[in-house]
Write an enzyme that holds these catalytic residues in place. Structure first.
Site, PDB file in Angstrom:
ATOM      1  N   SER A 142      17.041 -33.055  15.929  1.00 48.23           N
ATOM      2  CA  SER A 142      16.103 -32.700  14.030  1.00 48.23           C
ATOM      3  C   SER A 142      15.056 -33.864  13.498  1.00 48.23           C
ATOM      4  O   SER A 142      15.025 -34.626  14.127  1.00 48.23           O
ATOM      5  CB  SER A 142      17.460 -32.096  13.334  1.00 48.23           C
ATOM      6  OG  SER A 142      16.516 -32.147  11.875  1.00 48.23           O
ATOM      7  N   TYR A 167      22.942 -35.391   7.746  1.00 49.27           N
ATOM      8  CA  TYR A 167      22.553 -34.684   7.917  1.00 49.27           C
ATOM      9  C   TYR A 167      22.157 -35.475   9.472  1.00 49.27           C
ATOM     10  O   TYR A 167      21.727 -35.071  10.686  1.00 49.27           O
ATOM     11  CB  TYR A 167      21.555 -33.330   7.936  1.00 49.27           C
ATOM     12  CG  TYR A 167      21.372 -32.280   8.442  1.00 49.27           C
ATOM     13  CD1 TYR A 167      21.900 -31.327   9.280  1.00 49.27           C
ATOM     14  CD2 TYR A 167      19.690 -32.260   8.928  1.00 49.27           C
ATOM     15  CE1 TYR A 167      21.452 -31.356  10.624  1.00 49.27           C
ATOM     16  CE2 TYR A 167      19.354 -31.816   9.684  1.00 49.27           C
ATOM     17  CZ  TYR A 167      20.118 -31.227  10.491  1.00 49.27           C
ATOM     18  OH  TYR A 167      19.719 -29.450  11.191  1.00 49.27           O
TER      19      TYR A 167
END
Length: 346
Positions: A142, A167
Site C-alpha cells: 500500500s 495498517y
C-alpha cells in the site's frame, strides 16, 4: 497458468479474477467474506464471477456457472490447515495475495484484526508457497507504507520506516517477510504498493463511495483536513492491469559477482498509481458533475493515521512492464457513478 487469488470477493480481487479468466488462466479464489463492510456487496461480486451466494459454505469449493476455470472457497488465510491442504491439492503456479484487513481508520479501533489477517495470514501464504514450490508470489502492499514521508513523488527507493497507522505497519511487515522468504528459500516475490484505488464495485468505506452516496441522498460530505488533501487516485482497471503484468514477471535471483555466496534475492517492489497528485476538492467536483448534484460539505480537521498527500513514481513499473496507469479522474468517476446507480437502483 493456475492462479490462486486471495480476497477474490474483494474490490481488487474481483477485478483481478475477471482479468485472469478473460486471459485464459485457471483461477481458484478464496475469501473470508467477513463483515468489515456489507457482505451483500461481496456476494454481489461473487455472483458477477458466476458463484451463487447460496452455494458458498465454509471450506467447500464452488464451481462458477459463468466462467470456465473459476472456482471459489470461503476460508481465512489464518486457517493454517485449510491453506496447506488447498495448496497441496491445487498446485498453483502463481499466487496473487489481495486478501487483507483493509482501512487505515479501522486499524485504530481494531488493531488485532490487522495482525491476524495481514501478518499471521500472510505468514501462512508464505509458508504454503515455500512448501509447494509456487513459481511467483504477488501481494498487495500500500502507498500507506510511505507514512510521514514528505518528498514527492513517492519512490520505491525511499525510506519507509515511519508508518502512521497499524495498517501501514502491517503492509510494511509483509514486504519485510516476503524479502526474508525470497532470500532464504528463493521464492520470487513481488510487492505492489497501490495508490488510492477507486472505480466500480468499490468498497463502501472509501471516499468515492461515501461521497457519491451522500451527494445522491442530499447528506453532508465529511471532508477532512478542510479539503486540503491530495491523492494519487488510481482507477481499478489500471491497478488490475498493473497487477496482471507484474504477475507474469517473476523477479530473478542475481549474484553480486561470479561465484559469490551473497546475492540479490528474487524480490521486487512496484508502485501502481496514476502518477498524478489530485486535489480532493477536484475529485469531489468530478462526482458533482457525474451525479449532476451539488455536494453539501462538512469541513473537518485531519484524522489520526491519515496523510495530507500521496503521489506515485511509477518509473520502474513502466520500464519493466511497459505499462503506465492513465485513466483520467472524470472518466473513472463517471464509470463508478454509473455502476453505483445501476447496482443500487438509484
Amino acid at each position: 497458468m493456475k492462479f490462486l487469488v486471495t480476497g477474490s470477493a474483494g474490490f481488487i480481487g474481483h477485478g483481478m479474477s475477471r482479468k485472469l479468466l478473460t486471459e485464459g488462466h485457471e483461477v481458484v479464489g478464496i475469501d473470508s467474506i467477513n463483515d468489515y463492510y456489507d457482505v451483500g456487496l461481496k456476494f454481489g461480486r461473487l455472483e458477477d464471477l458466476g458463484v451463487a451466494s447460496e452455494d458458498v459454505k465454509d471450506h467447500e469449493i464452488v464451481i462458477s456457472s459463468t466462467f470456465t476455470g473459476f472456482s471459489f472457497m470461503k476460508t481465512k488465510l489464518e486457517d493454517t490447515d485449510v491453506m496447506m491442504h488447498l495448496f497441496e491439492k491445487e498446485k498453483f503456479d502463481v499466487v496473487v495475495n489481495l486478501a487483507a484487513q483493509a482501512g487505515v481508520r479501522y486499524s485504530i479501533e481494531n488493531p488485532r484484526a490487522y495482525v491476524d489477517a495481514n501478518i499471521v495470514g500472510f505468514l501462512n501464504v508464505l509458508e504454503a508457497c515455500r512448501h509447494h514450490k509456487v513459481k511467483h508470489l504477488v501481494y498487495a502492499s500500500s502507498s500507506s507504507v510511505y507514512g510521514a514521508n514528505t518528498k514527492m513523488p513517492f519512490s520505491t527507493s525511499d525510506n519507509v520506516d515511519h508508518p502512521v497507522s497499524l495498517y501501514a505497519a502491517s503492509k510494511k511487515s509483509n514486504e519485510l517477510m516476503a524479502h526474508t522468504y525470497s532470500h532464504l528459500y528463493g521464492i520470487p516475490t513481488t510487492g505492489l504498493r497501490f495508490f488510492t484505488v477507486y472505480g466500480p464495485w468499490g468498497r463502501p468505506d472509501m471516499a468515492l463511495f461515501l461521497f457519491t452516496d451522500a451527494i445522491l441522498k442530499g447528506k453532508p460530505l465529511k471532508v477532512f483536513n478542510h479539503g486540503k488533501m491530495k491523492r494519487d487516485f488510481t482507477y481499478v482497471e489500471d491497478i488490475v492491469e498493473g497487477v496482471y503484468r507484474a504477475s507474469l514477471l517473476p523477479p530473478k535471483k542475481e549474484e553480486k559477482e561470479e561465484g559469490a555466496t551473497f546475492y540479490k534475492a528474487p524480490y521486487k517492489i512496484y508502485n501502481i498509481g496514476n502518477s498524478k497528485s489530485e486535489n480532493l476538492m477536484d475529485f469531489i467536483h468530478a462526482i458533482e458533475k457525474a451525479t449532476n448534484k451539488k455536494a453539501i460539505l462538512e469541513m473537518l480537521p485531519m484524522q489520526p493515521g491519515d496523510v495530507p498527500a500521496t503521489y506515485a513514481d511509477v518509473t520502474e513499473l513502466c520500464s519493466d512492464t511497459g505499462y503506465k496507469p492513465d485513466t483520467p479522474i472524470q472518466k473513472g468517476v463517471d464509470a463508478f457513478v454509473s455502476w453505483y446507480m445501476d447496482y443500487y437502483k438509484e
